[in-house]
Design a protein around this motif. Structure first.
Motif, PDB file in Angstrom:
ATOM      1  N   THR A  14      28.040   6.550  54.020  1.00 61.41           N
ATOM      2  CA  THR A  14      27.858   8.238  54.224  1.00 61.41           C
ATOM      3  C   THR A  14      26.680   8.490  55.083  1.00 61.41           C
ATOM      4  O   THR A  14      25.553   7.914  54.813  1.00 61.41           O
ATOM      5  CB  THR A  14      27.566   8.564  52.985  1.00 61.41           C
ATOM      6  N   ARG A  41      23.897  10.616  56.670  1.00 61.80           N
ATOM      7  CA  ARG A  41      22.952  11.780  56.034  1.00 61.80           C
ATOM      8  C   ARG A  41      22.737  12.602  57.098  1.00 61.80           C
ATOM      9  O   ARG A  41      22.514  12.348  58.219  1.00 61.80           O
ATOM     10  CB  ARG A  41      21.235  10.956  55.740  1.00 61.80           C
ATOM     11  N   ILE A  42      22.638  13.874  56.587  1.00 61.83           N
ATOM     12  CA  ILE A  42      22.437  15.078  57.468  1.00 61.83           C
ATOM     13  C   ILE A  42      20.893  15.535  57.690  1.00 61.83           C
ATOM     14  O   ILE A  42      20.495  15.876  56.413  1.00 61.83           O
ATOM     15  CB  ILE A  42      23.556  16.198  57.353  1.00 61.83           C
ATOM     16  N   GLY A  80      23.364  14.020  62.210  1.00 65.85           N
ATOM     17  CA  GLY A  80      23.842  13.136  61.303  1.00 65.85           C
ATOM     18  C   GLY A  80      23.674  11.613  61.614  1.00 65.85           C
ATOM     19  O   GLY A  80      23.667  11.212  62.737  1.00 65.85           O
ATOM     20  N   ASN A 127      25.651  16.942  64.475  1.00 65.86           N
ATOM     21  CA  ASN A 127      26.672  17.189  63.643  1.00 65.86           C
ATOM     22  C   ASN A 127      27.361  18.435  63.670  1.00 65.86           C
ATOM     23  O   ASN A 127      27.750  19.201  63.207  1.00 65.86           O
ATOM     24  CB  ASN A 127      26.000  17.372  62.342  1.00 65.86           C
ATOM     25  N   GLU A 130      29.820  14.839  58.401  1.00 65.04           N
ATOM     26  CA  GLU A 130      30.158  15.003  57.089  1.00 65.04           C
ATOM     27  C   GLU A 130      31.716  14.623  56.568  1.00 65.04           C
ATOM     28  O   GLU A 130      32.068  14.887  55.756  1.00 65.04           O
ATOM     29  CB  GLU A 130      29.679  16.398  56.665  1.00 65.04           C
TER      30      GLU A 130
END
Length: 121
Positions: free
Chosen positions: A16, A18-19, A28, A41, A52
């Motif tokens: 996943t 991370r932002i 991201g 992003n 995301e």
């Protein structure tokens, strides 16, 4: 270019993104094939939060002689981000769009040093 500290290297996942918000821009960051990549992003299609979205392997279509789909399989050596708004896909390794390689995500240079992750902005 100035470097911005984002996080500890151990805090990054390979499943996943991370932002982070850096100077008003969402970035991201994800671990991919033992490297770390960072993209703005924003999907170039309609501005969706592309990092995301779902991370999934490339879908391979096996066709018969008449070009009809026989079956599909996944190629886990090529992972994609799938934008959650309209499903546009981008190669995580390069940021290029699957449908048109001239379209790319905006990429940031990542520095991994002393167990910390930095981006150049």
């Amino acid at each position: 270019m100035p470097e911005k500290l984002l996080c500890a290297a151990a805090d990054l996942s390979d499943t996943t993104a991370r932002i982070f918000e850096v100077e008003g821009v969402e970035i991201g960051v994800i671990r991919h094939n033992d490297t770390v990549v960072a993209y703005r992003n924003i999907c170039p299609h309609q501005g969706g939060p592309v990092c995301e979205g779902l991370k999934m392997p490339r879908v391979c279509d096996e066709l018969d002689e008449q070009k009809r789909s026989v079956r599909q399989s996944f190629d886990t050596t090529e992972m994609h981000f799938v934008c959650p708004w309209h499903g546009w896909e981008f190669k995580i390794e390069t940021g290029e769009a699957i449908g048109d390689p001239k379209i790319r995500l905006s990429r940031y240079k990542v520095i991994e040093r002393d167990a910390q992750i930095y981006v150049e902005v």
